[in-house]
Scaffold this motif. Structure first.
Motif, PDB file in Angstrom:
ATOM      1  N   PRO A 199      10.729  47.240 -12.886  1.00 26.02           N
ATOM      2  CA  PRO A 199      11.104  48.527 -12.280  1.00 26.02           C
ATOM      3  C   PRO A 199      10.455  49.714 -13.001  1.00 26.02           C
ATOM      4  O   PRO A 199      10.427  49.781 -14.229  1.00 26.02           O
ATOM      5  CB  PRO A 199      12.629  48.549 -12.455  1.00 26.02           C
ATOM      6  N   GLY A 200       9.910  50.612 -12.199  1.00 16.93           N
ATOM      7  CA  GLY A 200       9.263  51.799 -12.739  1.00 16.93           C
ATOM      8  C   GLY A 200       7.790  51.632 -13.029  1.00 16.93           C
ATOM      9  O   GLY A 200       7.092  52.627 -13.307  1.00 16.93           O
ATOM     10  N   ALA A 201       7.286  50.397 -12.983  1.00 19.64           N
ATOM     11  CA  ALA A 201       5.869  50.163 -13.260  1.00 19.64           C
ATOM     12  C   ALA A 201       4.996  50.771 -12.167  1.00 19.64           C
ATOM     13  O   ALA A 201       5.404  50.894 -11.010  1.00 19.64           O
ATOM     14  CB  ALA A 201       5.588  48.671 -13.388  1.00 19.64           C
ATOM     15  N   VAL A 202       3.778  51.131 -12.552  1.00 20.68           N
ATOM     16  CA  VAL A 202       2.771  51.667 -11.640  1.00 20.68           C
ATOM     17  C   VAL A 202       1.629  50.661 -11.572  1.00 20.68           C
ATOM     18  O   VAL A 202       1.201  50.126 -12.597  1.00 20.68           O
ATOM     19  CB  VAL A 202       2.257  53.041 -12.121  1.00 20.68           C
ATOM     20  N   ASN A 203       1.148  50.408 -10.375  1.00 19.19           N
ATOM     21  CA  ASN A 203       0.088  49.422 -10.201  1.00 19.19           C
ATOM     22  C   ASN A 203      -1.286  50.038 -10.470  1.00 19.19           C
ATOM     23  O   ASN A 203      -1.658  51.040  -9.873  1.00 19.19           O
ATOM     24  CB  ASN A 203       0.137  48.878  -8.771  1.00 19.19           C
ATOM     25  N   ARG A 204      -2.027  49.436 -11.391  1.00 17.08           N
ATOM     26  CA  ARG A 204      -3.426  49.774 -11.623  1.00 17.08           C
ATOM     27  C   ARG A 204      -4.181  48.458 -11.655  1.00 17.08           C
ATOM     28  O   ARG A 204      -4.315  47.812 -12.686  1.00 17.08           O
ATOM     29  CB  ARG A 204      -3.617  50.551 -12.934  1.00 17.08           C
ATOM     30  N   PHE A 205      -4.635  48.023 -10.491  1.00 11.95           N
ATOM     31  CA  PHE A 205      -5.358  46.761 -10.356  1.00 11.95           C
ATOM     32  C   PHE A 205      -6.600  46.799 -11.240  1.00 11.95           C
ATOM     33  O   PHE A 205      -7.411  47.720 -11.147  1.00 11.95           O
ATOM     34  CB  PHE A 205      -5.738  46.562  -8.893  1.00 11.95           C
ATOM     35  N   TYR A 206      -6.744  45.807 -12.103  1.00 15.54           N
ATOM     36  CA  TYR A 206      -7.861  45.811 -13.050  1.00 15.54           C
ATOM     37  C   TYR A 206      -9.205  45.927 -12.342  1.00 15.54           C
ATOM     38  O   TYR A 206     -10.161  46.518 -12.863  1.00 15.54           O
ATOM     39  CB  TYR A 206      -7.834  44.535 -13.913  1.00 15.54           C
ATOM     40  N   PHE A 207      -9.312  45.356 -11.133  1.00 12.32           N
ATOM     41  CA  PHE A 207     -10.580  45.354 -10.400  1.00 12.32           C
ATOM     42  C   PHE A 207     -11.056  46.780 -10.098  1.00 12.32           C
ATOM     43  O   PHE A 207     -12.252  47.021  -9.910  1.00 12.32           O
ATOM     44  CB  PHE A 207     -10.421  44.565  -9.095  1.00 12.32           C
ATOM     45  N   ASP A 208     -10.115  47.730 -10.074  1.00 10.44           N
ATOM     46  CA  ASP A 208     -10.482  49.121  -9.817  1.00 10.44           C
ATOM     47  C   ASP A 208     -11.240  49.751 -10.977  1.00 10.44           C
ATOM     48  O   ASP A 208     -11.747  50.879 -10.848  1.00 10.44           O
ATOM     49  CB  ASP A 208      -9.231  49.956  -9.517  1.00 10.44           C
ATOM     50  N   ASN A 209     -11.343  49.056 -12.098  1.00 10.77           N
ATOM     51  CA  ASN A 209     -12.135  49.558 -13.214  1.00 10.77           C
ATOM     52  C   ASN A 209     -13.626  49.291 -13.031  1.00 10.77           C
ATOM     53  O   ASN A 209     -14.447  49.804 -13.799  1.00 10.77           O
ATOM     54  CB  ASN A 209     -11.690  48.896 -14.528  1.00 10.77           C
ATOM     55  N   LEU A 210     -13.965  48.490 -12.015  1.00 16.93           N
ATOM     56  CA  LEU A 210     -15.340  48.061 -11.819  1.00 16.93           C
ATOM     57  C   LEU A 210     -16.002  48.789 -10.655  1.00 16.93           C
ATOM     58  O   LEU A 210     -15.335  49.412  -9.829  1.00 16.93           O
ATOM     59  CB  LEU A 210     -15.369  46.552 -11.558  1.00 16.93           C
TER      60      LEU A 210
END
Length: 285
Positions: A199-210
């Motif tokens: 709960p409260g986490a924010v999604n930052r998909f690792y693939f978006d770093n590429l």
């Protein structure tokens, strides 16, 4: 003594040309497949960057899972230090890690070494795909290296489940979850018995770093802008990075360091540890 990179954000990645110019650097092949755990070893045997040694995610880059500490708990510092020593790594050794999966497993080795106080470590930008794009050869020979002495100096770079639970409703903590958006929402969960997120986490998909090809890391300024949009008024030191088992979260840790946003911490057990205790809260959607 091996020539090492200066410890700056610009030194966290190396390209194929730099790596080829430094055969004295210690290179590690970290290829892995979570669904086929023998893939990396087999792929390494078929061909690897010259001089590279192989490290297995389960056997070398993780400790023993007991069903309550996540799928890839951290290795014991002394055990991992001995593995590095056996591979010829000492305090002066420049290490370079690569894989063929966008850097997620190479980033795990990068983080582990920094966790134990060894900052002379970089990830090969583009991994094996980038090496091949530069028209450089692979080899099948198994290198031999002289053992060295590696002394671990563990750094305070982690938080545990209790700390996450204590700060769950606090503005002091921002949890970044590196899993895919589908798994974050609790959909199509195939690796862990429970779907959802902390709960409260924010999604930052690792693939978006590429980049758009999923090969090279985005420029530092672009990464900084994207992460700052998630952090808002928070400092990087208030960020807790997690994923399914503490592996792809290291990709976000590396990306934030590349962006000049230093100090975030890893929750090593991540979702696989969190969801193993039914008393811990779960969010979906």
């Amino acid at each position: 003594m091996s020539e090492a990179l200066t410890n700056t954000p610009a030194s966290l990645l190396v390209n194929a040309e730099q790596l080829a110019a430094h055969p004295e650097w210690r290179v590690f092949d970290c290829r892995h497949d979570l669904q086929n755990t023998e893939y990396g070893r087999q792929a390494y045997a078929r061909g690897h960057i010259p001089g590279a040694l192989f490290l297995h995610l389960d056997e070398d880059l993780s400790g023993t899972a007991n069903g309550r500490n996540g799928r890839h708990p951290l290795p014991e510092p002394a055990v991992f230090a001995q593995r590095m020593a056996d591979c010829g790594v000492d305090a002066s050794t420049q290490v370079v890690a690569y894989d063929n999966e966008g850097g997620i497993f190479a980033s795990r080795l990068w983080w582990l070494l920094r966790w134990l106080g060894h900052d002379k470590v970089a990830v090969l930008d583009g991994g094996l795909a980038g090496w091949k794009r530069s028209k450089r050869a692979l080899e099948e020979n198994l290198p031999t290296v002289a053992p060295a002495r590696f002394t671990p100096h563990a750094q305070g770079m982690t938080v545990d489940a209790g700390q996450v639970l204590d700060d769950l409703q606090s503005p002091r903590m921002l949890i970044l979850d590196a899993r895919s958006p589908e798994r974050f929402r609790g959909e199509n969960e195939t690796l862990d018995p429970v779907g959802g997120h902390i709960p409260g986490a924010v999604n930052r998909f690792y693939f978006d770093n590429l980049d758009d090809d999923g090969c090279y890391f985005k420029p530092a300024a672009e990464l900084c802008s994207e992460f700052m949009a998630l952090l808002g008024a928070r400092q990087a030191a208030q960020v807790v990075q997690q994923c399914g088992s503490g592996v792809t979260a290291c990709h976000n840790l590396l990306a934030m360091e590349l962006a000049g946003l230093s100090g975030s911490k890893l929750y090593p057990g991540s979702w696989s540890e969190w969801c193993a205790d039914p008393a811990r809260p779960v969010a979906r959607g």
